[in-house]
Design an enzyme around this catalytic site. Structure first.
Site, PDB file in Angstrom:
ATOM      1  N   SER A 146       0.864  -1.189   0.000  1.00 19.99           N
ATOM      2  CA  SER A 146       0.000   0.000   0.000  1.00 19.99           C
ATOM      3  C   SER A 146       0.889   1.223   0.000  1.00 19.99           C
ATOM      4  CB  SER A 146      -0.881   0.031   1.248  1.00 19.99           C
ATOM      5  OG  SER A 146      -1.524   1.294   1.357  1.00 19.99           O
ATOM      6  N   TYR A 160      -1.403  -0.557  10.337  1.00 20.50           N
ATOM      7  CA  TYR A 160      -1.610  -1.041   8.950  1.00 20.50           C
ATOM      8  C   TYR A 160      -0.425  -0.618   8.072  1.00 20.50           C
ATOM      9  CZ  TYR A 160      -3.675  -1.200   4.237  1.00 20.50           C
ATOM     10  OH  TYR A 160      -3.910  -1.433   2.905  1.00 20.50           O
TER      11      TYR A 160
END
Ligand code: NAP
Length: 251
Positions: A146, A160
């Site tokens: 990501s 995350y």
């Protein structure tokens, strides 16, 4: 990687979102697809049916990537489907927006177990099957990172972001570890993509709300991530390994 007829791609979390788009496109490109789900059997079976309707072969397996035994079940099903030559480590979770000083240990353990340990264990199973060192015929692994790995997720989800930073390191390291053994390892790092992941983090409108901050002024689609993922699995990417491809609309 030789392009053989019974090649299987394992796609974790292939029932919804980016994984669904990857499964559908991979099948169109000639892969047999073994996809996993953890909660939404209906969505996963719908992907299998859509692939079958187009003349492809697919199977859905309930397998939590945070559970080593489940991963064994997933790869055993893939072995029955054909020769495992592709893995897309797509399954991943976010949690509700929070600062680190408000996060409890169970959240952090779940995040790392799913996003990091799950991806490492699936890659281990793939390497055991694909590596020429183990008698395999080679293959490709694509990890879903990501852009958060670069941006850091401050005030929202540093956990995350850290899990995706680990994915980047793992991608570079494993790529070098198995480069001589017929296996390529790459990552795609999406920006803001319009899937249900934002709702699972308590912000269903996040993709649209952040559009003004994206140079292209819109979130991406799952299909716009699936294209680069399936390309990285393909022979067209034969000299690409250890790459982390940002697909972000310029963010
Ligand atoms: P999504 O729509 O929320 O779908 C997540 C998928 O992962 C679902 O199929 C889900 O299975 C599966 N999954 C979740 N936990 C699992 C577990 N423990 N074991 C096995 N499968 C599990 O997510 P997405 O947006 O498509 O994201 C896919 C990947 O791209 C993730 O790694 C995510 O971090 C990454 N990514 C997404 C974005 C974005 O903006 N959407 C941006 C950057 C990176 P069920 O269907 O059974 O629930």
């Amino acid at each position: 990687m030789p392009d053989f007829a019974d090649k299987v791609a394992v796609v974790t979390g292939g029932g919804r979102g980016i994984g669904r788009a990857v499964a559908l496109l991979a099948a169109r490109r000639g892969w047999r697809v073994c996809l996993s789900y953890v909660s939404d059997a209906g969505a996963a079976e719908a992907v299998v049916a859509a692939i079958a309707a187009e003349g492809g072969q697919a199977e859905a397996v309930r397998a939590d990537v945070g559970d080593e035994a489940d991963i064994g079940t997933l790869f055993a099903a893939a072995d029955r489907l054909g020769t495992v030559a592709g893995l897309v480590n797509n399954a991943g979770v976010v949690d509700v927006a929070a600062r680190l000083d408000a996060m409890e240990a169970p959240r952090l353990h779940r995040m790392m177990a799913t996003n990091v340990v799950g991806s490492l264990l699936c890659a281990r199973e793939a390497v055991r099957r694909m590596s020429t060192r183990h008698g395999g015929r080679g293959g490709g692994i694509v990890n879903l990172s990501s852009v958060a790995a670069r941006l850091g997720g401050a005030g929202q989800y540093v956990d995350y972001a850290a899990s995706k930073g680990a994915i980047d390191s793992f991608t570079r390291g494993l790529a070098r570890e198995v480069a001589e053994e017929g296996i390529r390892v790459n990552a795609v790092a999406p920006g803001i993509i319009d899937t249900e992941i934002h709702a699972s983090g308590g912000q269903p409108d996040r993709a649209r709300a952040l559009a003004p901050q994206i140079p292209m002024r819109r979130p991406g689609t799952a299909e716009e991530i699936a294209g680069p993922v399936v390309w990285l699995l393909s022979e067209e990417a034969a000299y690409t390994t250890g790459a982390i491809l940002e697909v972000t609309g310029g963010r």
